[in-house]
Design an enzyme around this catalytic site. Structure first.
Site, PDB file in Angstrom:
ATOM      1  N   SER A  79       0.874  -1.292  -0.023  1.00  0.00           N
ATOM      2  CA  SER A  79       0.032   0.135  -0.052  1.00  0.00           C
ATOM      3  C   SER A  79       1.049   1.314   0.097  1.00  0.00           C
ATOM      4  CB  SER A  79      -1.071  -0.025   1.425  1.00  0.00           C
ATOM      5  OG  SER A  79      -1.397   1.222   1.553  1.00  0.00           O
ATOM      6  N   TYR A 130      -3.028  -1.764  10.449  1.00  0.00           N
ATOM      7  CA  TYR A 130      -2.906  -2.025   8.989  1.00  0.00           C
ATOM      8  C   TYR A 130      -1.590  -1.286   8.249  1.00  0.00           C
ATOM      9  CZ  TYR A 130      -3.996  -1.129   3.793  1.00  0.00           C
ATOM     10  OH  TYR A 130      -3.970  -1.129   2.673  1.00  0.00           O
TER      11      TYR A 130
HETATM   12  N1  LIG Z   1      -8.709   0.046  -1.948  1.00  0.00           N
HETATM   13  C1  LIG Z   1      -7.662   0.720  -1.486  1.00  0.00           C
HETATM   14  O1  LIG Z   1      -7.622   2.093  -1.336  1.00  0.00           O
HETATM   15  C2  LIG Z   1      -6.255   0.009  -1.411  1.00  0.00           C
HETATM   16  C3  LIG Z   1      -4.969   0.918  -1.090  1.00  0.00           C
HETATM   17  C4  LIG Z   1      -3.996   0.287  -0.740  1.00  0.00           C
HETATM   18  C5  LIG Z   1      -3.902  -1.050  -0.778  1.00  0.00           C
HETATM   19  N2  LIG Z   1      -4.914  -1.892  -1.012  1.00  0.00           N
HETATM   20  C6  LIG Z   1      -4.778  -3.323  -0.803  1.00  0.00           C
HETATM   21  O2  LIG Z   1      -5.353  -3.923  -1.844  1.00  0.00           O
HETATM   22  C7  LIG Z   1      -5.755  -5.304  -1.541  1.00  0.00           C
HETATM   23  C8  LIG Z   1      -6.897  -5.598  -1.882  1.00  0.00           C
HETATM   24  O3  LIG Z   1      -7.911  -4.475  -1.361  1.00  0.00           O
HETATM   25  P1  LIG Z   1      -9.252  -4.224  -1.919  1.00  0.00           P
HETATM   26  O4  LIG Z   1      -9.454  -2.501  -2.187  1.00  0.00           O
HETATM   27  O5  LIG Z   1      -9.588  -4.671  -3.409  1.00  0.00           O
HETATM   28  O6  LIG Z   1     -10.361  -4.384  -1.148  1.00  0.00           O
HETATM   29  P2  LIG Z   1     -11.841  -5.248  -0.919  1.00  0.00           P
HETATM   30  O7  LIG Z   1     -12.520  -4.698  -2.144  1.00  0.00           O
HETATM   31  O8  LIG Z   1     -12.160  -5.175   0.426  1.00  0.00           O
HETATM   32  O9  LIG Z   1     -11.228  -6.631  -1.441  1.00  0.00           O
HETATM   33  C9  LIG Z   1     -10.603  -7.553  -0.392  1.00  0.00           C
HETATM   34  C10 LIG Z   1     -10.348  -8.956  -0.805  1.00  0.00           C
HETATM   35  O10 LIG Z   1      -9.679  -9.814   0.117  1.00  0.00           O
HETATM   36  C11 LIG Z   1     -10.417 -10.722   0.550  1.00  0.00           C
HETATM   37  N3  LIG Z   1     -10.300 -11.034   1.931  1.00  0.00           N
HETATM   38  C12 LIG Z   1     -10.411 -10.241   3.005  1.00  0.00           C
HETATM   39  N4  LIG Z   1      -9.926 -11.015   4.363  1.00  0.00           N
HETATM   40  C13 LIG Z   1      -9.958 -12.266   3.624  1.00  0.00           C
HETATM   41  C14 LIG Z   1      -9.300 -13.287   4.232  1.00  0.00           C
HETATM   42  N5  LIG Z   1      -9.167 -13.495   5.843  1.00  0.00           N
HETATM   43  N6  LIG Z   1      -9.269 -14.576   3.668  1.00  0.00           N
HETATM   44  C15 LIG Z   1      -9.170 -14.549   2.390  1.00  0.00           C
HETATM   45  N7  LIG Z   1      -9.600 -13.474   1.753  1.00  0.00           N
HETATM   46  C16 LIG Z   1      -9.992 -12.350   2.434  1.00  0.00           C
HETATM   47  C17 LIG Z   1     -11.939 -10.397   0.261  1.00  0.00           C
HETATM   48  O11 LIG Z   1     -12.539 -11.549   0.082  1.00  0.00           O
HETATM   49  P3  LIG Z   1     -13.945 -12.013   0.944  1.00  0.00           P
HETATM   50  O12 LIG Z   1     -14.473 -10.964   1.761  1.00  0.00           O
HETATM   51  O13 LIG Z   1     -15.302 -12.469  -0.027  1.00  0.00           O
HETATM   52  O14 LIG Z   1     -13.438 -13.294   1.779  1.00  0.00           O
HETATM   53  C18 LIG Z   1     -11.866  -9.563  -1.088  1.00  0.00           C
HETATM   54  O15 LIG Z   1     -11.765 -10.593  -2.003  1.00  0.00           O
HETATM   55  C19 LIG Z   1      -5.441  -5.283  -0.016  1.00  0.00           C
HETATM   56  O16 LIG Z   1      -4.298  -6.127   0.330  1.00  0.00           O
HETATM   57  C20 LIG Z   1      -5.373  -3.825   0.402  1.00  0.00           C
HETATM   58  O17 LIG Z   1      -4.781  -3.613   1.790  1.00  0.00           O
HETATM   59  C21 LIG Z   1      -6.015  -1.193  -1.204  1.00  0.00           C
END
Ligand SMILES: NC(=O)c1ccc[n+]([C@@H]2O[C@H](COP(=O)([O-])OP(=O)(O)OC[C@H]3O[C@@H](n4cnc5c(N)ncnc54)[C@H](OP(=O)(O)O)[C@@H]3O)[C@@H](O)[C@H]2O)c1
Length: 259
Positions: free
Chosen positions: A139, A152
């Site tokens: 991130s 986080y």
């Molecule tokens: N969006 C942002 O602004 C942002 C910024 C920086 C970094 N990131 C990083 O990008 C990655 C994806 O984030 P996103 O924005 O796409 O979030 P998201 O839309 O909430 O998706 C998160 C995904 O992770 C899965 N997940 C969560 N906990 C889990 C667990 N214990 N076991 C297996 N799967 C799990 C969820 O699946 P289920 O809920 O269906 O299990 C979902 O598919 C993360 O690592 C996040 O830290 C995001």
């Protein structure tokens, strides 16, 4: 990395970044495997992305991760790309004395221990593949801590550090190690957290397209959108977001607010 002829495992592919990356790899003819905790949400992904393979796995549960790794290697012996994407990011007040330790640890297990376990269990297999790549999703907040999300940011800073060491240790092997550090991206991840950082958040499809361009260029670190700005702030003014939080807590009149 080459963007075609891959068998790709993406953790957390039921929504957001993981799902958008799955669509990008599918469009390039890859065999794509995604994970998530809920069978229903995985059913939805299969309906939306025909051809995708899905696996129930809770990344916070070591037994579940071990079972997943054994299963995918058995069923998809050509697996050559691991994208450690699944993650959660919680707004937590560490003054809250009622909060259980288990709740604090959930983020560390999901964001850090789970991905490290995935790498460890799949590494022997990946080393035997053609064009093997590990992509760790960190991130922009890996570079500057934001007090509202204390655990986080710590997990993502640790992921950044771990990924650099992993890359160094695998230098003599065929396995490439890439860090993909998203800026704020509009996904479910930020739902209900509009007060934090999502005003300039990137569209998730645009993010995934930028990520694919970066991966295709063979960079060790892929930093789409505003992430390079966050990294620069982290170098020039590493306490920037902490100062901003302190200023916000003091309020305009200088009177301390309740923590
Ligand atoms: N969006 C942002 O602004 C942002 C910024 C920086 C970094 N990131 C990083 O990008 C990655 C994806 O984030 P996103 O924005 O796409 O979030 P998201 O839309 O909430 O998706 C998160 C995904 O992770 C899965 N997940 C969560 N906990 C889990 C667990 N214990 N076991 C297996 N799967 C799990 C969820 O699946 P289920 O809920 O269906 O299990 C979902 O598919 C993360 O690592 C996040 O830290 C995001």
């Amino acid at each position: 990395m080459k963007l075609s002829d891959n068998t790709v495992l993406i953790t957390g592919g039921t929504s957001g970044i993981g799902r958008a990356l799955a669509a990008q790899f599918l469009a390039r003819g890859a065999t794509v495997l995604v994970t998530g905790r809920s069978a229903e949400r995985l059913d939805e992904v299969r309906a939306a992305l025909p051809g995708v393979h899905t696996f129930v796995c809770d990344q916070a549960d070591p037994g579940s991760v071990a079972a997943l790794c054994a299963e995918v290697v058995r069923a998809f012996p050509d697996l050559n790309v691991l994208i450690n994407n699944a993650g959660i990011g919680l707004k937590l007040n560490l003054n809250d004395e009622a909060r259980r330790l288990e709740d604090l640890e959930a983020e560390i297990r999901t964001n850090l221990i789970g991905p490290i376990q995935m790498v460890q269990l799949l590494l022997p297999h990946l080393k035997r593949q053609a064009g093997p790549v590990i992509v760790n999703v960190s991130s922009g907040l890996a570079f500057v801590p934001m007090p509202l999300k204390p655990i986080y940011c710590a997990t993502k800073a640790a992921m950044h550090s771990y990924t650099q060491s992993l890359r160094a240790q695998l230098k003599a092997t065929p396995v490439r190690v890439v860090e993909l550090a998203p800026p704020a991206v509009r996904t479910a991840f930020n739902a209900g957290q509009e007060d934090i950082n999502v005003k300039g958040a990137m569209d998730v499809t645009k993010f995934a397209e930028a990520a694919m361009r970066g991966l295709g260029r063979g960079r060790d670190e892929v930093l789409p959108g505003l992430t390079p700005v966050l990294r620069l702030i982290g170098r020039l003014n590493p306490r920037a977001l902490i100062r901003a939080a302190e200023a916000e807590r003091m309020g305009a009149a200088g009177a301390p607010r309740r923590p």
